[in-house]
Design a protein around this motif. Sequence first.
Motif, PDB file in Angstrom:
ATOM      1  N   SER A 114       0.836  -1.201   0.000  1.00 22.80           N
ATOM      2  CA  SER A 114       0.000   0.000   0.000  1.00 22.80           C
ATOM      3  C   SER A 114       0.868   1.247   0.000  1.00 22.80           C
ATOM      4  O   SER A 114       0.516   2.263  -0.605  1.00 22.80           O
ATOM      5  N   ARG A 139      -5.479   1.319   1.017  1.00 22.44           N
ATOM      6  CA  ARG A 139      -5.967   0.045   1.583  1.00 22.44           C
ATOM      7  C   ARG A 139      -7.491  -0.023   1.556  1.00 22.44           C
ATOM      8  O   ARG A 139      -8.071  -1.064   1.236  1.00 22.44           O
ATOM      9  N   ARG A 140      -8.153   1.077   1.858  1.00 21.62           N
ATOM     10  CA  ARG A 140      -9.615   1.102   1.866  1.00 21.62           C
ATOM     11  C   ARG A 140     -10.166   0.862   0.461  1.00 21.62           C
ATOM     12  O   ARG A 140     -11.094   0.075   0.265  1.00 21.62           O
ATOM     13  N   THR A 141      -9.582   1.521  -0.521  1.00 21.92           N
ATOM     14  CA  THR A 141     -10.053   1.353  -1.897  1.00 21.92           C
ATOM     15  C   THR A 141      -9.730  -0.045  -2.417  1.00 21.92           C
ATOM     16  O   THR A 141     -10.565  -0.692  -3.056  1.00 21.92           O
ATOM     17  N   ALA A 188      -9.431  -2.684  -0.701  1.00 21.18           N
ATOM     18  CA  ALA A 188     -10.273  -3.664  -0.012  1.00 21.18           C
ATOM     19  C   ALA A 188     -11.554  -3.927  -0.801  1.00 21.18           C
ATOM     20  O   ALA A 188     -12.031  -5.061  -0.857  1.00 21.18           O
ATOM     21  N   GLY A 189     -12.104  -2.894  -1.441  1.00 22.99           N
ATOM     22  CA  GLY A 189     -13.278  -3.089  -2.285  1.00 22.99           C
ATOM     23  C   GLY A 189     -12.984  -3.972  -3.479  1.00 22.99           C
ATOM     24  O   GLY A 189     -13.805  -4.810  -3.875  1.00 22.99           O
ATOM     25  N   ARG A 235     -10.593  -6.246  -3.456  1.00 23.23           N
ATOM     26  CA  ARG A 235     -10.365  -7.582  -2.878  1.00 23.23           C
ATOM     27  C   ARG A 235     -11.702  -8.272  -2.616  1.00 23.23           C
ATOM     28  O   ARG A 235     -11.866  -9.458  -2.900  1.00 23.23           O
ATOM     29  N   ASP A 236     -12.670  -7.524  -2.098  1.00 19.08           N
ATOM     30  CA  ASP A 236     -13.990  -8.097  -1.802  1.00 19.08           C
ATOM     31  C   ASP A 236     -14.666  -8.644  -3.055  1.00 19.08           C
ATOM     32  O   ASP A 236     -15.451  -9.585  -2.983  1.00 19.08           O
ATOM     33  N   SER A 275      -5.711  -9.755  -4.368  1.00 17.91           N
ATOM     34  CA  SER A 275      -5.477 -10.478  -3.116  1.00 17.91           C
ATOM     35  C   SER A 275      -4.489  -9.667  -2.307  1.00 17.91           C
ATOM     36  O   SER A 275      -3.682  -8.908  -2.863  1.00 17.91           O
ATOM     37  N   SER A 276      -4.533  -9.862  -1.002  1.00 19.02           N
ATOM     38  CA  SER A 276      -3.572  -9.158  -0.155  1.00 19.02           C
ATOM     39  C   SER A 276      -2.996 -10.119   0.870  1.00 19.02           C
ATOM     40  O   SER A 276      -3.663 -11.050   1.322  1.00 19.02           O
ATOM     41  N   LYS A 301      -0.710  -9.758   4.475  1.00 22.51           N
ATOM     42  CA  LYS A 301      -0.196  -8.828   5.477  1.00 22.51           C
ATOM     43  C   LYS A 301       1.226  -9.194   5.870  1.00 22.51           C
ATOM     44  O   LYS A 301       1.669 -10.318   5.662  1.00 22.51           O
ATOM     45  N   TRP A 347      -0.222  -6.317  -2.283  1.00 23.70           N
ATOM     46  CA  TRP A 347      -1.339  -6.566  -3.188  1.00 23.70           C
ATOM     47  C   TRP A 347      -0.867  -7.246  -4.466  1.00 23.70           C
ATOM     48  O   TRP A 347       0.140  -6.862  -5.051  1.00 23.70           O
TER      49      TRP A 347
END
Length: 149
Positions: free
Chosen positions: A26, A41-43, A45-46, A48-49, A54-55, A57, A63
Amino acid sequence: MRQDSRLSRMLHVLIHIGRHEGAMTSEMIAQMLDANPVVIRRTMAGLRDEGYVSSVKGHGGGWTLARPLEKLTLLDIYRAVGEPSIFAVGPANDMPGCLIEQAVNGTLTDAFNEAEELLHKRFAGVTLADIPSGFPEISEQEGDRRCST
């Protein structure tokens, strides 16, 4: 009025991820876009959903694409970033009881819906792999340098 650039920015990011060896953090993406890693990360995540990225940690994480660029369309990403408004203009609701305003709004809404449908069809027919086909092959390192300035 400020334009919503989420679609353009995420297309940019996804193409870089697709051309990058290994995961992109990120922080790397944020530096490239001159943005905050939390917003990235917030964007992401959408995306990824929806199963597009894929991410992982931790150290060595970041990513990666969950699908190849050839399997992602502009419409997929447009929807994943929340379907931002395409038009800066819209119907007025100053006098909802006025028959003329209702007629104007109905006509505009029909035209906007038709244009939006046409754009969705066009978006569905363009993959992310189609986008960089118009420029010469460059190394990811060179591309990163160009995008970080």
